[in-house]
Design a protein around this motif. Sequence first.
Motif, PDB file in Angstrom:
ATOM      1  N   VAL A 199       0.789  -1.225  -0.042  1.00 53.86           N
ATOM      2  CA  VAL A 199       0.011  -0.016   0.013  1.00 53.86           C
ATOM      3  C   VAL A 199       1.183   1.168  -0.048  1.00 53.86           C
ATOM      4  O   VAL A 199       1.656   1.433   0.838  1.00 53.86           O
ATOM      5  CB  VAL A 199      -0.843  -0.001   1.272  1.00 53.86           C
ATOM      6  CG1 VAL A 199      -1.889   1.293   1.264  1.00 53.86           C
ATOM      7  CG2 VAL A 199      -1.804  -1.316   1.324  1.00 53.86           C
ATOM      8  N   LEU A 200       0.767   2.165  -0.771  1.00 55.02           N
ATOM      9  CA  LEU A 200       1.477   3.489  -0.887  1.00 55.02           C
ATOM     10  C   LEU A 200       1.476   4.054   0.264  1.00 55.02           C
ATOM     11  O   LEU A 200       0.428   4.165   0.960  1.00 55.02           O
ATOM     12  CB  LEU A 200       0.924   4.265  -2.088  1.00 55.02           C
ATOM     13  CG  LEU A 200       1.241   3.694  -3.513  1.00 55.02           C
ATOM     14  CD1 LEU A 200       0.618   4.620  -4.654  1.00 55.02           C
ATOM     15  CD2 LEU A 200       2.604   3.485  -3.770  1.00 55.02           C
TER      16      LEU A 200
ATOM     17  N   GLY B   2      -5.027   1.729 -11.343  1.00 55.70           N
ATOM     18  CA  GLY B   2      -5.215   2.866 -11.190  1.00 55.70           C
ATOM     19  C   GLY B   2      -3.881   3.489 -10.578  1.00 55.70           C
ATOM     20  O   GLY B   2      -4.085   4.719 -10.102  1.00 55.70           O
ATOM     21  N   ARG B   3      -2.658   3.153 -10.706  1.00 59.02           N
ATOM     22  CA  ARG B   3      -1.597   3.522 -10.103  1.00 59.02           C
ATOM     23  C   ARG B   3      -0.616   3.779 -11.434  1.00 59.02           C
ATOM     24  O   ARG B   3      -0.620   3.289 -12.363  1.00 59.02           O
ATOM     25  CB  ARG B   3      -0.911   2.712  -9.257  1.00 59.02           C
ATOM     26  CG  ARG B   3      -1.817   2.546  -7.961  1.00 59.02           C
ATOM     27  CD  ARG B   3      -1.277   1.390  -6.907  1.00 59.02           C
ATOM     28  NE  ARG B   3      -2.030   1.161  -5.726  1.00 59.02           N
ATOM     29  CZ  ARG B   3      -1.968   0.630  -4.871  1.00 59.02           C
ATOM     30  NH1 ARG B   3      -0.676   0.459  -4.451  1.00 59.02           N
ATOM     31  NH2 ARG B   3      -2.840   0.386  -3.863  1.00 59.02           N
ATOM     32  N   THR B   4       0.341   4.497 -10.972  1.00 57.53           N
ATOM     33  CA  THR B   4       1.585   4.657 -11.871  1.00 57.53           C
ATOM     34  C   THR B   4       2.802   3.853 -11.352  1.00 57.53           C
ATOM     35  O   THR B   4       2.995   3.912 -10.105  1.00 57.53           O
ATOM     36  CB  THR B   4       1.909   6.170 -12.123  1.00 57.53           C
ATOM     37  OG1 THR B   4       2.454   6.643 -11.042  1.00 57.53           O
ATOM     38  CG2 THR B   4       0.700   7.164 -12.422  1.00 57.53           C
ATOM     39  N   LEU B   5       3.642   3.582 -12.079  1.00 58.03           N
ATOM     40  CA  LEU B   5       5.017   2.741 -11.821  1.00 58.03           C
ATOM     41  C   LEU B   5       5.639   3.671 -10.973  1.00 58.03           C
ATOM     42  O   LEU B   5       6.319   3.203  -9.910  1.00 58.03           O
ATOM     43  CB  LEU B   5       5.798   2.321 -13.045  1.00 58.03           C
ATOM     44  CG  LEU B   5       6.993   1.495 -12.754  1.00 58.03           C
ATOM     45  CD1 LEU B   5       6.458   0.402 -11.887  1.00 58.03           C
ATOM     46  CD2 LEU B   5       7.811   1.074 -13.966  1.00 58.03           C
ATOM     47  N   GLU B   6       5.942   4.954 -11.314  1.00 59.50           N
ATOM     48  CA  GLU B   6       6.889   5.790 -10.627  1.00 59.50           C
ATOM     49  C   GLU B   6       6.188   6.101  -9.142  1.00 59.50           C
ATOM     50  O   GLU B   6       6.955   6.360  -8.135  1.00 59.50           O
ATOM     51  CB  GLU B   6       6.932   7.231 -11.321  1.00 59.50           C
ATOM     52  CG  GLU B   6       8.144   7.049 -12.426  1.00 59.50           C
ATOM     53  CD  GLU B   6       9.365   6.412 -11.979  1.00 59.50           C
ATOM     54  OE1 GLU B   6       9.922   6.927 -11.033  1.00 59.50           O
ATOM     55  OE2 GLU B   6       9.787   5.563 -12.775  1.00 59.50           O
ATOM     56  N   ALA B   7       4.968   6.151  -8.966  1.00 59.41           N
ATOM     57  CA  ALA B   7       4.296   6.507  -7.596  1.00 59.41           C
ATOM     58  C   ALA B   7       4.686   5.321  -6.787  1.00 59.41           C
ATOM     59  O   ALA B   7       4.860   5.359  -5.468  1.00 59.41           O
ATOM     60  CB  ALA B   7       2.895   6.755  -7.729  1.00 59.41           C
ATOM     61  N   VAL B   8       4.498   4.006  -7.439  1.00 58.86           N
ATOM     62  CA  VAL B   8       4.675   2.860  -6.724  1.00 58.86           C
ATOM     63  C   VAL B   8       6.079   2.729  -6.225  1.00 58.86           C
ATOM     64  O   VAL B   8       6.432   2.321  -5.284  1.00 58.86           O
ATOM     65  CB  VAL B   8       4.317   1.599  -7.505  1.00 58.86           C
ATOM     66  CG1 VAL B   8       4.859   0.233  -6.880  1.00 58.86           C
ATOM     67  CG2 VAL B   8       2.863   1.380  -7.732  1.00 58.86           C
ATOM     68  N   LYS B   9       7.140   3.112  -7.328  1.00 56.67           N
ATOM     69  CA  LYS B   9       8.472   3.106  -6.839  1.00 56.67           C
ATOM     70  C   LYS B   9       8.794   4.268  -5.755  1.00 56.67           C
ATOM     71  O   LYS B   9       9.508   3.663  -4.978  1.00 56.67           O
ATOM     72  CB  LYS B   9       9.327   3.307  -8.238  1.00 56.67           C
ATOM     73  CG  LYS B   9       9.380   2.267  -9.098  1.00 56.67           C
ATOM     74  CD  LYS B   9      10.402   2.762 -10.448  1.00 56.67           C
ATOM     75  CE  LYS B   9      10.694   1.507 -11.342  1.00 56.67           C
ATOM     76  NZ  LYS B   9      11.508   1.900 -12.418  1.00 56.67           N
ATOM     77  N   ASP B  10       8.345   5.270  -5.788  1.00 57.18           N
ATOM     78  CA  ASP B  10       8.451   6.222  -4.695  1.00 57.18           C
ATOM     79  C   ASP B  10       8.088   5.670  -3.565  1.00 57.18           C
ATOM     80  O   ASP B  10       8.762   5.960  -2.577  1.00 57.18           O
ATOM     81  CB  ASP B  10       7.723   7.432  -5.145  1.00 57.18           C
ATOM     82  CG  ASP B  10       8.221   8.419  -6.060  1.00 57.18           C
ATOM     83  OD1 ASP B  10       9.398   8.035  -6.330  1.00 57.18           O
ATOM     84  OD2 ASP B  10       7.652   9.323  -6.472  1.00 57.18           O
ATOM     85  N   GLY B  11       6.980   4.901  -3.339  1.00 54.84           N
ATOM     86  CA  GLY B  11       6.470   4.433  -2.330  1.00 54.84           C
ATOM     87  C   GLY B  11       7.488   3.195  -1.751  1.00 54.84           C
ATOM     88  O   GLY B  11       7.641   3.439  -0.576  1.00 54.84           O
ATOM     89  N   ALA B  12       7.782   2.581  -2.525  1.00 53.45           N
ATOM     90  CA  ALA B  12       8.916   1.375  -2.116  1.00 53.45           C
ATOM     91  C   ALA B  12       9.897   2.102  -1.556  1.00 53.45           C
ATOM     92  O   ALA B  12      10.775   1.632  -0.563  1.00 53.45           O
ATOM     93  CB  ALA B  12       9.070   0.561  -3.296  1.00 53.45           C
ATOM     94  N   ARG B  13      10.528   3.227  -2.515  1.00 49.68           N
ATOM     95  CA  ARG B  13      11.952   3.647  -1.820  1.00 49.68           C
ATOM     96  C   ARG B  13      11.781   4.194  -0.477  1.00 49.68           C
ATOM     97  O   ARG B  13      12.562   4.144   0.239  1.00 49.68           O
ATOM     98  CB  ARG B  13      12.502   4.813  -2.818  1.00 49.68           C
ATOM     99  CG  ARG B  13      12.548   4.165  -3.951  1.00 49.68           C
ATOM    100  CD  ARG B  13      13.354   5.395  -5.071  1.00 49.68           C
ATOM    101  NE  ARG B  13      13.847   5.072  -6.268  1.00 49.68           N
ATOM    102  CZ  ARG B  13      12.797   5.099  -7.317  1.00 49.68           C
ATOM    103  NH1 ARG B  13      11.824   5.781  -7.424  1.00 49.68           N
ATOM    104  NH2 ARG B  13      13.206   4.782  -8.678  1.00 49.68           N
TER     105      ARG B  13
END
Length: 579
Positions: free
Chosen positions: A10-11, A268-279
């Motif tokens: 979850v972001l 409904g998400r973007t890959l970059e947003a997911v990556k930012d959340g993971a980082r």
Amino acid sequence: MHRRLLGLIVLLVAASLLLAACGKDAERAAKPAATATTAQTSAPSKAPATAATPAAATKPASAATTTPAAVAPTAAPAAATPTTTPAASAPAAAPAAAAPTTTPAASAPAAAPAAAAPTTTPTATAPTAAPAASAPESAKPLQATASPSVPTLDQGVAVINGHTIESSSLDQATMAVLERYQQMYSQFGIDVKGMLAGARGRVMDLEMEVEAFSTLVANTIVDDEIARRNITVTDEAVAAEFDKQYTDFLASQGLTEETFSAAVAAQGRTLEAVKDGARANICSQLINQALMRAVAGPITLTDDDLQAYWIENRANYDTEEEVRASHILVPTEQSASDVLAALEAGADFAALATERSTDPGSAKKGGDLGWFGRGQMTPAFEEAAFALGVGERSGIVETDYGFHIILVVDKKPAVRHEFGDVRDQVRADMEKEQITEKATAWYQATQAAATIQISDPMLAAGWTKSQDLAAGLGAFERLYNEHVVDDPYLPFIIGSIYETMMQRKTTEKTELEAKASSDPAAAEQVATLTAEIEAARSKAVSFYQIALKTFSDDTVIQSRITALSPKPEAESEGSTGTP
């Protein structure tokens, strides 16, 4: 269902604040995290992929470690508990954990003691918590104000070790908990918001608020320690760990970045947003790990220690036989016969799986189920898969999910490792376990010594209950007896606590009864518990009846009274035990 890695994350609600703690900007480490909370974050885990894929259970984590429950309650509020798991969707986000964990309801570095949880994350299942779930009674209650007199605070909903917690922070944290439960329950077709009505909804609402508050407590305590020790991580360290985990995640899923991006976009998400959340999550976990190492202090392990640990946990270091297989699942035997005939006529297995299999998780991958060991599939499926050689195809295999045609792609033999083969891993595991134990002890002691004032009497009583069931019950009863609050559901809340107490004592009694025949002391304890169970049952019914006078059409209250009320003798004849 086959436990496939979904990598659900979850972001983070406060990703920007978390990222600020990384690299050059360590400002967040110098202030409490009470202003930022997050939803649940999860590392890549063995989780159900589809309702159609055969499975039974995953193996327990290797060298599992203990996570302090006080950081943030992990139990979901009361709900109808689904017994089957519906199909899950594609991966929702990128990998997150440095040591695969689940950090429930905790943000940033706030859940430090929980950072090095079990080395594998348990499979996501339907929530099973009882309405009045709470922490173990042995947990020491904090110095929370839970008396009928409401503390006078200059501002905010609480003060934790001198840090004021604004009501907006608690609202934000509670919303994060609600959103997390909404996502969790939605996998089982349940709308959490629809569960917030009536008496049980009020209990759930209070439980979520207490869980949110516990996160703020954890954030404040741990952030103070991070600031005191000036713990930070560099951008380079976060980037390196992210690159490693992201690459491993894609490989474990058999995904390319393009296919993963498409799966994310479908949600409904973007890959970059997911990556930012993971980082952000990785940054948090690296800080957590640094704090855990700091509070744990030096860990000294001798060869004898390592040998003893290896002997005790040897099974965790042996590699079991594994199979990599694909399957085609269809609903009827006739359909399976048609598929088998097509395969025997030369049809491509992967193409047929994509076209005809009713298992959406594996069908889109040509039927590929990946690697699995024994105990992870339903017995009939497992027996057929392990009996086949590499490249061999089964006939029709029937399970509860339908009819399968199985193709074994590869096999790995079981390997029994000697100590010398795994010495480094044994050291790492034992060290991690000891760090976690010491960090847990540090957190529990620090939390027990914390000074916490709460202005809302219901929240204060709920917080006390989360630390000690009996103390919480006393707090709620004082609110009721002294008319401190005007909450019409207060009698139901008290009744639910008595019911939880009854359930716990019933479990304790059952465990003791096995010893009672040969142990006079155990027999005496059983007699005492029997009386206590009956007293708790009677109290629960009494408070439920009070609640029913106000909410006469609430079927939940009615059902609890019916379930706990003594049955007429004609119905109970021949039965024993406590209702």
